[in-house]
Design an enzyme around this catalytic site. Structure first.
Site, mmCIF file in Angstrom:
data_model
loop_
_atom_site.group_PDB
_atom_site.id
_atom_site.type_symbol
_atom_site.label_atom_id
_atom_site.label_comp_id
_atom_site.label_asym_id
_atom_site.label_seq_id
_atom_site.Cartn_x
_atom_site.Cartn_y
_atom_site.Cartn_z
ATOM 1 C CD GLN A 140 -3.377 -4.056 6.965
ATOM 2 O OE1 GLN A 140 -3.506 -3.256 6.273
ATOM 3 N NE2 GLN A 140 -3.778 -5.380 6.170
ATOM 4 C CG ASP B 80 -8.726 0.727 5.769
ATOM 5 O OD1 ASP B 80 -8.402 0.366 4.577
ATOM 6 O OD2 ASP B 80 -8.083 0.655 6.631
ATOM 7 C CE LYS C 76 -4.013 -2.141 2.211
ATOM 8 N NZ LYS C 76 -4.459 -2.378 3.737
HETATM 9 N N1 GUN Z 1 -7.033 -6.255 6.675
HETATM 10 C C1 GUN Z 1 -7.228 -6.831 5.505
HETATM 11 N N2 GUN Z 1 -7.842 -6.175 4.497
HETATM 12 C C2 GUN Z 1 -7.889 -4.776 4.971
HETATM 13 C C3 GUN Z 1 -8.060 -3.659 4.398
HETATM 14 O O1 GUN Z 1 -8.700 -3.474 3.286
HETATM 15 N N3 GUN Z 1 -7.792 -2.543 5.324
HETATM 16 C C4 GUN Z 1 -7.355 -2.678 6.450
HETATM 17 N N4 GUN Z 1 -7.031 -1.406 7.051
HETATM 18 N N5 GUN Z 1 -6.843 -3.753 6.980
HETATM 19 C C5 GUN Z 1 -7.172 -4.971 6.360
#
Ligand code: GUN
Length: 295
Positions: A109, A132, A65
């Protein structure tokens, strides 16, 4: 057509949707937009990532990311916190970042260690910076049909459908195999917004195939091997002829790709399908959050 232009025939080819190629195309557009906005407002968009603990999968996702953000001209600051970080410490950090006017996006995350209340953390993030789309305000907005800061994976899925010209699913049956807060639940809203008839299946559903066989659009995110001899939950006998099949599972797909490809109209590969689209939608969310805060 130059290689920089939108090569739709390359993205959608031989019944396979290349999420990787579509992502490349959209990320080029995002990069141009970021450069233009940075020039206009004199400040770059900035994303802060927070990772608690040292789960290798989560570390890899955050790295991907951050790398994609930086490539698009988005600045980043990354907090890698020890597993033993307390909820109070995490909340203090989030409050500090909420107040930082140079930060436009915050990503914590998931999953968090079990001693931390995920809901309390997500709720503490300023909804304007919640890239998110997990915060109460953004979920509420999604309920009312506003998709702008919504969960990245579902957005990536419907963006693929949109590019296929399937932005109106009137009369179509979409079947989702997943009921998580990150994928299944927000995807219900995005598909309803496109007029689909939506069915949600999950681990307690009886006779899964009776649902999948009805699906014009099938989205699956089981994420486990069925068995050693028989690894795929979704086999070609479970698919309606001409369906669109979106495989969200990682690192191994749920779908018997090679056989389903022969029967489906479109299928996404793993890797190179939904995964890159998820990251691309995060970049779009950062730009949307930045634009809303700066203007
Ligand atoms: N863990 C699994 N998918 C995601 C996501 O799209 N965002 C975040 N912050 N954590 C995750």
């Amino acid at each position: 057509m130059s290689s920089k232009e939108f090569a739709k025939d390359e993205i959608f080819k031989d019944h396979v949707i290349s999420g990787r190629k579509l992502s490349k195309h959209i990320r080029r557009e995002v990069k141009v937009e970021v450069a233009r906005l940075t020039e206009q407002y004199g400040i770059s968009p900035k994303l802060v990532t927070i990772l608690v603990g040292a789960d290798p999968g989560s570390q890899m996702y955050v790295r991907m990311k951050v790398k994609a953000s930086n490539k698009a001209g988005i600045l980043s600051e990354n907090h890698n916190l020890p597993e033993k970080t307390t909820q109070a410490e995490l909340l203090t950090l989030i409050q500090k970042i909420n107040a930082d006017r140079e930060v436009h996006g915050i990503l914590v995350q998931l999953p968090l260690p079990t001693h931390i209340d995920e809901k309390a953390i997500i709720s503490a993030i300023d909804a304007r910076k919640d890239v998110d789309g997990f915060s109460p305000t953004n979920i509420y907005r999604l309920f009312y049909g506003e998709e702008e800061l919504s969960s990245a994976t579902p957005q990536g899925i419907v963006t693929m459908l949109d590019y296929l010209g399937m932005d109106d699913l009137s009369g179509k049956h979409a079947v989702i195999i997943n009921r998580s807060n990150i994928v299944g639940k927000p995807l219900i809203m995005l598909l309803l917004n496109r007029n689909a008839t939506v069915t949600v299946c999950h681990s307690r559903t009886a006779d899964l195939a009776s649902f999948t066989r009805q699906a014009d659009v099938l989205v699956t995110a089981i994420g486990r091997r069925k068995s050693k001899e028989d690894p795929f939950y979704i086999t070609s006998d479970m698919i309606k002829e001409g369906a669109v099949v979106i495989d969200v599972a990682t690192p191994h797909g749920d779908v018997d790709f090679e056989n389903v490809k022969e029967k489906a109209l479109w299928v996404t590969p793993v890797p190179g399908g939904v995964g890159p689209m998820t990251i691309t939608m995060l970049l779009k969310n950062v730009v949307a959050a930045y634009t809303a805060q700066i203007s």
